[in-house]
Design a protein around this motif. Structure first.
Motif, mmCIF file in Angstrom:
data_model
loop_
_atom_site.group_PDB
_atom_site.id
_atom_site.type_symbol
_atom_site.label_atom_id
_atom_site.label_comp_id
_atom_site.label_asym_id
_atom_site.label_seq_id
_atom_site.Cartn_x
_atom_site.Cartn_y
_atom_site.Cartn_z
ATOM 1 N N ARG A 185 41.795 31.495 46.306
ATOM 2 C CA ARG A 185 42.798 31.137 45.346
ATOM 3 C C ARG A 185 41.807 30.741 43.856
ATOM 4 N NH1 ARG A 185 45.215 25.299 46.482
ATOM 5 N NH2 ARG A 185 46.265 26.484 47.975
ATOM 6 N N ARG A 186 42.418 31.113 42.988
ATOM 7 C CA ARG A 186 41.461 30.586 41.611
ATOM 8 C C ARG A 186 42.190 30.073 40.708
ATOM 9 N NH1 ARG A 186 39.060 33.705 36.100
ATOM 10 N NH2 ARG A 186 40.616 32.298 35.494
ATOM 11 N N ARG A 187 41.736 28.949 40.247
ATOM 12 C CA ARG A 187 42.278 27.806 39.126
ATOM 13 C C ARG A 187 41.067 27.741 38.153
ATOM 14 N NH1 ARG A 187 45.994 29.334 41.699
ATOM 15 N NH2 ARG A 187 48.114 28.288 42.460
ATOM 16 N N THR A 275 38.722 37.684 38.094
ATOM 17 C CA THR A 275 40.036 37.300 38.534
ATOM 18 C C THR A 275 40.200 36.867 39.700
ATOM 19 O OG1 THR A 275 40.948 39.306 38.986
ATOM 20 C CG2 THR A 275 40.908 38.891 36.591
ATOM 21 N N THR A 318 48.180 37.483 40.447
ATOM 22 C CA THR A 318 47.066 37.139 39.485
ATOM 23 C C THR A 318 47.641 36.923 38.345
ATOM 24 O OG1 THR A 318 45.177 37.938 40.882
ATOM 25 C CG2 THR A 318 44.900 37.498 38.740
ATOM 26 N N ASP A 323 43.948 33.528 36.934
ATOM 27 C CA ASP A 323 44.413 32.602 38.303
ATOM 28 C C ASP A 323 45.290 33.394 39.052
ATOM 29 O OD1 ASP A 323 42.983 30.527 37.066
ATOM 30 O OD2 ASP A 323 44.550 29.575 35.971
#
Length: 378
Positions: A185-187, A275, A318, A323
């Motif tokens: 997960r990317r924030r 990303t 994405t 994110d």
């Protein structure tokens, strides 16, 4: 290949109008329509990076050489809480054949153990899977199964992904499941994941269930299996992060069917241009679904199982900011274009200390997620 999608159905209940849904406890992401489709992860990441794609959603295959099923939707919606879609009926489901037979799966595990236990072994772990074919008396809508899975999962986890972007062989097919495992997960610049490896069945009796969970936490075999996954994620993420927070020991987590060992991992990106899709590609497949070393495990899986398609791949999204969230493609089934044949998948990690009969039992327990959703029992 990158291509523009064909015109969509005007039937609002058609899954082609909603080709992607990912339900999570903290919110649901829904794709409306298909603007562009990609069977190449490289093409999708490039389109996202140069601004041609406003978002990418879909499924990554287990084998990176296999076509992907990724799209840019017309609209990507975020809704609070887990999915609460239209209630659809699940038709009567009949159990068909095991692929392979249970005896053959046990034999495959035994063959893997011979390699794992060889004096000169380089292979430390391999994940072997089996499938169960089921048949519906009438067309099964993928969102009907999704609704059952989301309702049956205490965290509201579930996904439904159209696979047609992978090519004509996959046209009309859907992957539907309820994965408990966050691949990545990317924030902003924060990266997190929660690998699961090492498991034990749940019990109806509370005391037996508690003892089983406690035994899993101290199981040398399962703790070692889990450590292989965490070590691999550390190696993949360290070059991409300025810092990584990885606890020394796993903790206990659960689904209605299984206890799992899990480790929450978090870090900060060195480069904000990386990303969530880039990160998913970088860490997939982890030893939780493949084994270690990766190349040796993948070769043995291909030799013993053949192709996996999208089982044990990744499902996620994405956005244009980079994110997103990608889940490991497990506890899932593939529904054919007619909606009458369902192939459910389940696997387990094999290490030198594994027992073939125990590994068969583990796959049977894991199949319970899909079977419960379909209203059938083995």
């Amino acid at each position: 290949m990158e291509s523009t999608a064909v015109a969509e159905s005007t039937d609002m209940d058609s899954p082609s109008n909603t080709p992607f849904i990912l339900s999570r406890p903290h919110g649901t992401v829904i794709a409306d329509g298909t603007r562009t489709q990609y069977d190449s992860t490289l093409a999708a990441t490039k389109a996202l990076r140069d601004g041609r794609a406003t978002a990418i959603v879909g499924a990554l295959p287990f084998d990176p050489a296999h076509p992907a099923a990724l799209i840019t939707p017309h609209v990507l919606r975020h809704e609070p809480g887990s999915w609460n879609g239209k209630s659809l009926r699940v038709p009567r489901i009949r159990i068909g054949s095991s692929l392979p037979t249970e005896a053959e799966h046990v034999a495959r595990v035994a063959a893997a153990l011979r390699e794992l236990r060889a004096p000169d072994a380089t292979l430390a772990k391999v994940v072997l899977a089996r499938s169960l074919m089921l048949h519906a008396d009438e067309r099964l809508h993928p969102h009907a199964l999704l609704g059952r899975l989301v309702a049956g999962d205490r965290g509201g986890n579930g996904f439904s992904v159209a696979l047609g972007a992978a090519g004509s062989t996959w046209s009309g097919k859907h992957l539907v499941g309820s994965s408990p495992e966050v691949l990545i997960r990317r924030r902003g610049d924060v990266v997190s994941c929660h690998p699961l490896a090492g498991s034990a069945p749940r019990h109806n009796d509370p005391e037996s269930d508690r003892r089983t969970g406690e035994a899993l936490v101290v199981s040398e075999k399962n703790v070692r299996e889990h450590a292989l996954v965490v070590d691999a994620l550390r190696a993949s993420l360290a070059p991409l992060c300025t810092e990584l927070d990885i606890p020394d020991r796993p903790t206990l987590t659960s689904t209605p069917q299984l206890w799992h060992l899990g480790t929450p991992v978090s870090g900060r990106l060195r480069d904000r241009s990386v990303t969530a899709l880039d990160l998913a590609v970088a860490v997939h497949p982890t030893p939780a679904v493949c084994g270690t070393p990766t190349d040796a495990a993948r070769r043995l899986i291909a030799e013993l199982e053949g192709g996996r398609g999208f089982y044990a791949g990744a499902v996620g999204w994405t956005d244009s900011e980079g994110d997103g969230e990608w889940m490991v493609g497990i506890r899932c089934a593939e529904i054919d274009a007619q909606g009458t044949t369902i192939v459910a998948h389940a696997g387990g990690g094999i290490v030198a200390g594994s027992d073939p009969d125990d590994e068969l039992a583990e796959t049977t327990t894991k199949l319970g997620t899909i079977l419960t959703g379909l209203g059938v029992q083995l």
